[in-house]
Design a protein around this motif. Sequence first.
Motif, PDB file in Angstrom:
ATOM      1  N   LEU A 166      -3.892  10.257  -0.006  1.00 20.56           N
ATOM      2  CA  LEU A 166      -2.643   9.519  -0.154  1.00 20.56           C
ATOM      3  C   LEU A 166      -2.197   9.510  -1.611  1.00 20.56           C
ATOM      4  O   LEU A 166      -1.007   9.670  -1.914  1.00 20.56           O
ATOM      5  CB  LEU A 166      -2.820   8.091   0.347  1.00 20.56           C
ATOM      6  CG  LEU A 166      -2.942   7.898   1.866  1.00 20.56           C
ATOM      7  CD1 LEU A 166      -3.369   6.467   2.178  1.00 20.56           C
ATOM      8  CD2 LEU A 166      -1.638   8.240   2.571  1.00 20.56           C
ATOM      9  N   ALA A 167      -3.170   9.317  -2.525  1.00 18.87           N
ATOM     10  CA  ALA A 167      -2.848   9.303  -3.954  1.00 18.87           C
ATOM     11  C   ALA A 167      -2.330  10.659  -4.410  1.00 18.87           C
ATOM     12  O   ALA A 167      -1.356  10.746  -5.176  1.00 18.87           O
ATOM     13  CB  ALA A 167      -4.083   8.894  -4.755  1.00 18.87           C
ATOM     14  N   GLU A 168      -2.969  11.733  -3.950  1.00 16.87           N
ATOM     15  CA  GLU A 168      -2.531  13.083  -4.322  1.00 16.87           C
ATOM     16  C   GLU A 168      -1.109  13.354  -3.856  1.00 16.87           C
ATOM     17  O   GLU A 168      -0.332  14.025  -4.537  1.00 16.87           O
ATOM     18  CB  GLU A 168      -3.474  14.125  -3.721  1.00 16.87           C
ATOM     19  CG  GLU A 168      -4.854  14.179  -4.364  1.00 16.87           C
ATOM     20  CD  GLU A 168      -5.744  15.218  -3.704  1.00 16.87           C
ATOM     21  OE1 GLU A 168      -5.202  16.089  -2.986  1.00 16.87           O
ATOM     22  OE2 GLU A 168      -6.971  15.158  -3.900  1.00 16.87           O
ATOM     23  N   LEU A 169      -0.778  12.829  -2.672  1.00 15.37           N
ATOM     24  CA  LEU A 169       0.548  13.076  -2.094  1.00 15.37           C
ATOM     25  C   LEU A 169       1.593  12.087  -2.579  1.00 15.37           C
ATOM     26  O   LEU A 169       2.789  12.276  -2.336  1.00 15.37           O
ATOM     27  CB  LEU A 169       0.449  13.007  -0.558  1.00 15.37           C
ATOM     28  CG  LEU A 169      -0.382  14.098   0.107  1.00 15.37           C
ATOM     29  CD1 LEU A 169      -0.655  13.730   1.562  1.00 15.37           C
ATOM     30  CD2 LEU A 169       0.346  15.446   0.023  1.00 15.37           C
ATOM     31  N   GLY A 170       1.155  11.014  -3.245  1.00 12.23           N
ATOM     32  CA  GLY A 170       2.098   9.998  -3.701  1.00 12.23           C
ATOM     33  C   GLY A 170       2.650   9.144  -2.570  1.00 12.23           C
ATOM     34  O   GLY A 170       3.741   8.576  -2.700  1.00 12.23           O
ATOM     35  N   VAL A 171       1.896   9.024  -1.480  1.00 15.83           N
ATOM     36  CA  VAL A 171       2.332   8.208  -0.334  1.00 15.83           C
ATOM     37  C   VAL A 171       1.880   6.770  -0.562  1.00 15.83           C
ATOM     38  O   VAL A 171       0.693   6.505  -0.749  1.00 15.83           O
ATOM     39  CB  VAL A 171       1.746   8.756   0.987  1.00 15.83           C
ATOM     40  CG1 VAL A 171       2.099   7.826   2.150  1.00 15.83           C
ATOM     41  CG2 VAL A 171       2.260  10.164   1.249  1.00 15.83           C
ATOM     42  N   ARG A 172       2.831   5.842  -0.528  1.00 18.16           N
ATOM     43  CA  ARG A 172       2.514   4.441  -0.829  1.00 18.16           C
ATOM     44  C   ARG A 172       2.843   3.493   0.326  1.00 18.16           C
ATOM     45  O   ARG A 172       2.901   2.278   0.129  1.00 18.16           O
ATOM     46  CB  ARG A 172       3.277   4.006  -2.092  1.00 18.16           C
ATOM     47  CG  ARG A 172       2.844   4.771  -3.345  1.00 18.16           C
ATOM     48  CD  ARG A 172       3.608   4.309  -4.570  1.00 18.16           C
ATOM     49  NE  ARG A 172       3.119   4.960  -5.771  1.00 18.16           N
ATOM     50  CZ  ARG A 172       3.494   6.167  -6.187  1.00 18.16           C
ATOM     51  NH1 ARG A 172       4.386   6.859  -5.485  1.00 18.16           N
ATOM     52  NH2 ARG A 172       2.987   6.682  -7.289  1.00 18.16           N
ATOM     53  N   THR A 173       3.061   4.045   1.499  1.00 16.86           N
ATOM     54  CA  THR A 173       3.435   3.192   2.634  1.00 16.86           C
ATOM     55  C   THR A 173       2.309   3.056   3.657  1.00 16.86           C
ATOM     56  O   THR A 173       2.540   2.550   4.759  1.00 16.86           O
ATOM     57  CB  THR A 173       4.682   3.760   3.347  1.00 16.86           C
ATOM     58  OG1 THR A 173       4.410   5.101   3.790  1.00 16.86           O
ATOM     59  CG2 THR A 173       5.884   3.747   2.420  1.00 16.86           C
ATOM     60  N   VAL A 174       1.113   3.508   3.309  1.00 12.70           N
ATOM     61  CA  VAL A 174      -0.053   3.375   4.195  1.00 12.70           C
ATOM     62  C   VAL A 174      -0.981   2.334   3.586  1.00 12.70           C
ATOM     63  O   VAL A 174      -1.399   2.446   2.429  1.00 12.70           O
ATOM     64  CB  VAL A 174      -0.794   4.717   4.379  1.00 12.70           C
ATOM     65  CG1 VAL A 174      -2.047   4.520   5.228  1.00 12.70           C
ATOM     66  CG2 VAL A 174       0.128   5.751   5.019  1.00 12.70           C
ATOM     67  N   PHE A 175      -1.316   1.314   4.379  1.00 18.72           N
ATOM     68  CA  PHE A 175      -2.087   0.178   3.880  1.00 18.72           C
ATOM     69  C   PHE A 175      -3.438   0.114   4.604  1.00 18.72           C
ATOM     70  O   PHE A 175      -3.501  -0.250   5.786  1.00 18.72           O
ATOM     71  CB  PHE A 175      -1.301  -1.109   4.086  1.00 18.72           C
ATOM     72  CG  PHE A 175       0.088  -1.043   3.503  1.00 18.72           C
ATOM     73  CD1 PHE A 175       0.295  -1.238   2.147  1.00 18.72           C
ATOM     74  CD2 PHE A 175       1.173  -0.738   4.315  1.00 18.72           C
ATOM     75  CE1 PHE A 175       1.564  -1.157   1.603  1.00 18.72           C
ATOM     76  CE2 PHE A 175       2.453  -0.648   3.784  1.00 18.72           C
ATOM     77  CZ  PHE A 175       2.653  -0.853   2.413  1.00 18.72           C
ATOM     78  N   PRO A 176      -4.538   0.488   3.927  1.00 14.85           N
ATOM     79  CA  PRO A 176      -5.853   0.561   4.587  1.00 14.85           C
ATOM     80  C   PRO A 176      -6.518  -0.799   4.758  1.00 14.85           C
ATOM     81  O   PRO A 176      -6.345  -1.702   3.931  1.00 14.85           O
ATOM     82  CB  PRO A 176      -6.654   1.446   3.632  1.00 14.85           C
ATOM     83  CG  PRO A 176      -6.045   1.212   2.291  1.00 14.85           C
ATOM     84  CD  PRO A 176      -4.585   0.965   2.535  1.00 14.85           C
ATOM     85  N   LYS A 177      -7.282  -0.918   5.834  1.00 18.79           N
ATOM     86  CA  LYS A 177      -8.095  -2.109   6.087  1.00 18.79           C
ATOM     87  C   LYS A 177      -9.452  -1.647   6.605  1.00 18.79           C
ATOM     88  O   LYS A 177      -9.513  -0.853   7.551  1.00 18.79           O
ATOM     89  CB  LYS A 177      -7.452  -3.022   7.137  1.00 18.79           C
ATOM     90  CG  LYS A 177      -6.201  -3.744   6.680  1.00 18.79           C
ATOM     91  CD  LYS A 177      -5.668  -4.648   7.770  1.00 18.79           C
ATOM     92  CE  LYS A 177      -4.387  -5.360   7.338  1.00 18.79           C
ATOM     93  NZ  LYS A 177      -4.658  -6.371   6.294  1.00 18.79           N
TER      94      LYS A 177
END
Length: 296
Positions: free
Chosen positions: A103-114
């Motif tokens: 996610l960090a590599e792709l710059g995706v910030r709308t996925v929230f892990p639990k």
Amino acid sequence: MEPFVPLLTTHDWNEEWKALQKLRRRVDDASYWDKRASTFSTKDAPNPYVERFLELADVQPGETVFDMGCGTGALCIPLGKAGHKVVAADFSQGMLDRMGEELAELGVRTVFPKRMSWEDDWASFGVRPGMTDVAVASRSIATADLRDSLLRLTDVARRRVCITLSTGASPRTDERLLADIGLDQVRGHDYLYAFNILANEGLKPELSYIESAREDTFDSCEDAYEAFARMVNDAATGLVDDDVRENALEKLRAWAKDNLVDNEHAGQPDKKGVAQGRLRLRQPRTVTWAFLAWNK
């Protein structure tokens, strides 16, 4: 004359599921998946399984998604890239870490892990009834109580729930192998339990199928035999008598000899970047997944 009792609608399918799960050899364990996390990647595009799942899921633009048992993000990463807000839960920190890296590599910030399991108190993690538009569980339901898992997902979703379950004994087994060595009776049908439980709850599950090819390779005949023997033991232990299982294992060596051929791609990296072995199955193993979806 005793009245006819239709077992299809009166049998407790969840109790049968619970009994079956007790017989199955391996219970899901977070540490096992932590160790395997490094072998998983969502970068192996295109992924026909993921593409077909998302097509059938029919998540609408702007909808939010709860992904239970997300693994390394096979579903939630493309959903996040498409702009969806996704709550992604898994009990393996290793899987979540791997997902976080991508996610960090792709710059995706709308996925929230639990970090959360099927058995946890979801409310204590902020997972509430009606929290998202869609809830998904892709190849992740290996729980002791199937009805509870299905209804939990149903509670979280406002509009639609989508899952996949194996149509066979396990995605780690070869259905053709089991049939050829006389263990056809141990093949499981997990998705039928889910379908019947959902129908008896008054829900209307849709059913489709997704085929996923597995290119298994091996360094030697003995390496292959040991892998196949694990398949047999995983599928048969507790479900057939020991003498039936031992007889099947005796047939296994001849089956392996007849079905193994030289691998023309030996040494080349497979989809996970691991060097392929010098032998492969003449006919690649196909795992058929049942896709079930129901609307609220």
